[in-house]
Structures are given as C-alpha cells and as structure tokens.
Design an enzyme around this catalytic site. Structure first.
Site, PDB file in Angstrom:
ATOM      1  N   GLY A 115      -0.223  -5.152   0.671  1.00 19.23           N
ATOM      2  CA  GLY A 115      -1.437  -5.023  -0.129  1.00 19.23           C
ATOM      3  C   GLY A 115      -1.311  -5.649  -1.501  1.00 19.23           C
ATOM      4  N   ALA A 168       0.843  -1.190   0.000  1.00 19.87           N
ATOM      5  CA  ALA A 168       0.000   0.000   0.000  1.00 19.87           C
ATOM      6  C   ALA A 168       0.881   1.245   0.000  1.00 19.87           C
ATOM      7  CB  ALA A 168      -0.909  -0.005   1.226  1.00 19.87           C
ATOM      8  N   GLU A 201       3.701  -6.202   7.009  1.00 20.97           N
ATOM      9  CA  GLU A 201       3.097  -5.066   7.711  1.00 20.97           C
ATOM     10  C   GLU A 201       3.603  -4.914   9.136  1.00 20.97           C
ATOM     11  OE1 GLU A 201       0.070  -6.217   4.530  1.00 20.97           O
ATOM     12  OE2 GLU A 201       1.408  -7.283   5.908  1.00 20.97           O
ATOM     13  N   GLU A 235      -1.981  -9.274  -1.004  1.00 20.80           N
ATOM     14  CA  GLU A 235      -3.411  -9.407  -0.731  1.00 20.80           C
ATOM     15  C   GLU A 235      -4.236  -9.239  -2.001  1.00 20.80           C
ATOM     16  OE1 GLU A 235      -4.110  -7.721   3.667  1.00 20.80           O
ATOM     17  OE2 GLU A 235      -2.915  -6.396   2.402  1.00 20.80           O
TER      18      GLU A 235
END
Length: 258
Positions: A109, A65, A132, A112
């Site tokens: 992300g 992200a 993360e 994911e």
C-alpha cells in the site's frame, strides 16, 4: 484540525503531510488513511496552499497496509466495507499537485500510495515493492494497474509474482520515480520542487494534472484533442496574458490564478 497518525505543516504555500506511525513503519491503517484524506481535503480547500508533499520517515515512507487490522476480515466484510476505496481516492480528488518524497520502504500500500501522487522524488535509500503475494493476496489500491503503466508488463509481473523489491536506481531507470537524491537532501529537494510549482499559475497547474492524467485514461487522439482544447482555453485567462507579457518584457511573471 488535530491528527493522531500524521503531521501536517504549511509554509510558503506548501503543505507537507508526514505519516507518523513509527512503531509500525507507517503501516497504512484505516485511521491514517482517513486522516490523510481529511488533510488533503483541507489543503485542497485552502487558497494559500499551492502544492502538497506527502512523505514518511527516513526508514519508511510506508511499509504497507496494516496487516494486523485486516487479517481477520472476511470476503463479505472486505466487499461490503469496500475496503480502502474511499480513503485511497482522496489523492485522486485533489486537483493541486502532490509530490511523494520517499525514503526507505515503500511497499504494498505504501508503493501504491506513492504512485497515486503526481510524481515521486526518491532518496537513494528508497525501496519499492508489491509483495502482497507473500500474504496470499493481490495489490488492492491500484498496484497491478499503476505499476504496469509506469514500468511495463514484464517488470510489473516480476515484482508482483516474486515479491522482490526495486531499489531507487532501478526505480528511476524504469520510470517509476522522477529523480533520485541523497537521503539527507530528500526534503530539501522535494520542498524546492514544491516551491517552484507554487510560483506557477494554479490554473495552469490544474490543467497540466488533468491533461497528463488523461493520457492514461483515453486514446492518443482523444488525449491530444483534450490537451489542445485546454491549451486554447487558457488563452481566456489573465495568467496567460501575464506570463507571455513577462516573457517578452524579460521579467518574472506575477500570476494571480485568474
């Protein structure tokens, strides 16, 4: 529709969506996720599109992200904005098959996002991770849940707690990716798979997606019942009659999605 952070191309019933933020290794900004959501909705509504490929660059599918974008957000802002929820659910809304073609880094992300696709074809350069914890946070787009379902508790805990990366070979052994191919052949292999899917009945492809996804959402007994009822239901389609007739007549089927 013009996009700033993705490139969208459609050819031979296959839409390819390429994330395009090279300066930040395709970091998933709200803008990129929003454009991805719109592109998927557009492809979903296009009757000519029968399969979708989601990919990035040779160096990175998506390296996570956009940290700069969210670093100053407070808990209240993240909660009230429902950060990433609407954008991340775009893939889940799409009933057409989606292939993730992953080269380079698919982290946080990015990992994911790849896992929300129907299956992953990985280049031999691919690296997957949920780091993360190094930022003092936990995965927020399904990483703790999907990765655990794909690779098991022990390996998922290892990756989430240590932040280590998984290379393509380990990802294939662990069941995270469907196959590993040479980096130079990644898009060729992904496109070949997408075109092969595009030759099938779209009705049946949608049923396959729903049935396989249901296996993660319910008990084995209920899942088998759902599968059997969908199996029965497809006998009402013209594609079932055509597919079986073509098999018996030793010819290629001509599906009409009816």
């Amino acid at each position: 529709m013009a996009f700033e952070t993705i490139i969208v191309e459609t050819e031979d019933h296959v839409t390819t969506i390429r994330m395009n933020r090279p300066d930040v290794m395709n970091a998933l900004s709200i803008e990129l996720l929003g454009e991805l959501s719109r592109a998927l909705d557009q492809a979903s509504a296009d009757d000519k599109v029968r399969c979708i490929i989601l990919t990035g660059s040779e160096k990175a599918f998506a390296a996570g992200a956009d940290i700069k974008e969210m670093s100053n957000k407070t808990f209240v802002q993240a909660l009230t904005e429902d950060l990433y929820t609407a954008e991340s659910e775009a893939i889940l809304r799409c009933r057409k098959p989606i292939i993730a073609a992953v080269a380079g880094y698919a982290l946080g992300g990015g990992c994911e996002l790849a896992m929300t696709c129907d299956f992953i074809i990985a280049a031999d350069t691919a690296k997957f991770g949920q780091p993360e914890i190094n930022l003092g946070i936990v995965a927020g787009i399904g990483g703790t849940q999907r990765l655990t379902r794909f690779v098991g508790k022990s390996k998922s805990m290892d990756m989430h707690l240590t932040g280590r990366f998984m290379d393509a070979a380990e990802a294939e052994r662990s069941g995270l990716v469907s196959r590993v191919v040479p980096a130079k052949k990644l898009m060729e292999e992904a496109t070949s798979a997408a075109r092969r899917i595009s030759e099938k009945s779209m009705l049946t492809s949608m049923v396959v997606k729903e049935a396989v996804d249901r296996s993660y959402e319910t008990t084995l007994r209920e899942g088998i019942l759902f599968e059997r009822r969908m199996f029965h239901a497809l006998f009402a389609s013209r594609d079932q009659a055509e597919g079986m007739a073509a098999f018996l007549e030793k010819r290629e089927p001509r599906f009409r999605d009816k």
